[in-house]
Write a protein that holds these residues in place. Sequence first.
Motif, short mmCIF file in Angstrom:
data_model
loop_
_atom_site.label_atom_id
_atom_site.label_comp_id
_atom_site.label_asym_id
_atom_site.label_seq_id
_atom_site.Cartn_x
_atom_site.Cartn_y
_atom_site.Cartn_z
N PHE A 5 50.57 47.15 -46.78
CA PHE A 5 51.66 47.45 -47.71
C PHE A 5 52.97 47.43 -46.92
CE2 PHE A 5 50.23 51.49 -45.99
CZ PHE A 5 51.39 52.16 -45.67
N ASN A 6 54.07 47.33 -47.64
CA ASN A 6 55.40 47.33 -47.02
C ASN A 6 55.99 48.73 -47.02
OD1 ASN A 6 55.39 44.50 -46.69
ND2 ASN A 6 56.08 44.22 -48.81
N LEU A 7 56.58 49.11 -45.94
CA LEU A 7 57.21 50.42 -45.80
C LEU A 7 58.60 50.22 -45.21
CD1 LEU A 7 56.94 53.51 -46.02
CD2 LEU A 7 55.99 53.49 -43.68
N THR A 8 59.60 50.61 -45.96
CA THR A 8 60.99 50.40 -45.53
C THR A 8 61.51 51.62 -44.80
OG1 THR A 8 61.42 48.95 -47.41
CG2 THR A 8 63.34 49.92 -46.33
N VAL A 93 66.51 58.72 -50.10
CA VAL A 93 65.59 59.17 -49.06
C VAL A 93 66.22 60.26 -48.19
CG1 VAL A 93 64.12 57.12 -49.02
CG2 VAL A 93 66.21 57.16 -47.62
N GLY A 94 67.26 60.91 -48.70
CA GLY A 94 67.79 62.10 -48.04
C GLY A 94 68.83 61.88 -46.98
N ASN A 95 69.29 60.65 -46.75
CA ASN A 95 70.35 60.42 -45.77
C ASN A 95 71.67 60.96 -46.32
OD1 ASN A 95 68.83 58.87 -43.76
ND2 ASN A 95 68.76 57.27 -45.33
N GLU A 96 72.29 61.89 -45.60
CA GLU A 96 73.49 62.57 -46.09
C GLU A 96 74.76 62.02 -45.46
OE1 GLU A 96 73.35 66.78 -45.69
OE2 GLU A 96 71.41 66.99 -46.70
N THR A 97 75.81 61.99 -46.25
CA THR A 97 77.13 61.68 -45.72
C THR A 97 77.69 62.90 -45.00
OG1 THR A 97 78.32 62.48 -47.67
CG2 THR A 97 77.58 60.18 -47.70
#
Length: 220
Positions: A5-8, A93-97
């Motif tokens: 499967f693909n996982l980014t 996916v939770g990446n915050e500024t």
Amino acid sequence: MASFFNLTLDTTAPAGLALKLNNGAAYATSTAVTATIGLTDSVTTGYQMKIWGVAGAATEAEAAWATFVKSKAITLTTGDGQKTVSIKVRDDVGNETATVTAKITLDTAVPVITITGPDKSKISKVATFNVSAFSFSANADFEEYKIKVVPSESSLENAGTQIPVTAGSTNTSGTAGGYKKDTAINVTINDADLEAASSGDGVKIVKVFVKNAAGTWSVA
């Protein structure tokens, strides 16, 4: 069945976060303002935002994540003065500024006028009897003023007719800004300018209006 499967992997936070309050206005006359939020990301599906420095969420710890929108009605904290509103955004996916802030000054006060005079409450067209003088001041700094003949004592700034200075009246309006509170402005009104604003004999209601930096005109 597939054995793979693909996982980014995505470690990049949303980009270009910007915040404006009431479209970048310096002042608000109500605690209800509009926050405009910008991002340079073309796709914002699943994004969330957190806003604080507002009623109900004074600190980041008190703020909750909510669905990202480009425009949101918010309520400033009570009490006149400069307000700082903060925002951060995270992707799906939770990446915050980093936190971005915007400032606006809440000014809900309505200027109050004090008139001293006039020296004459009745004038004519006869020399030395044809000019009335008075002064006025406001309880707060202001940016603009106008003196009008109005239909009633309770009239607002948009009613009536401004008294001109064509025939020699003085200081019946001002737009220079920087007028200081409790500093008297001296005004004279002569018969011709009064008649230009309101023709015919009779009692005229002359009212002074000032506008503060927030754009609020005096009422009473």
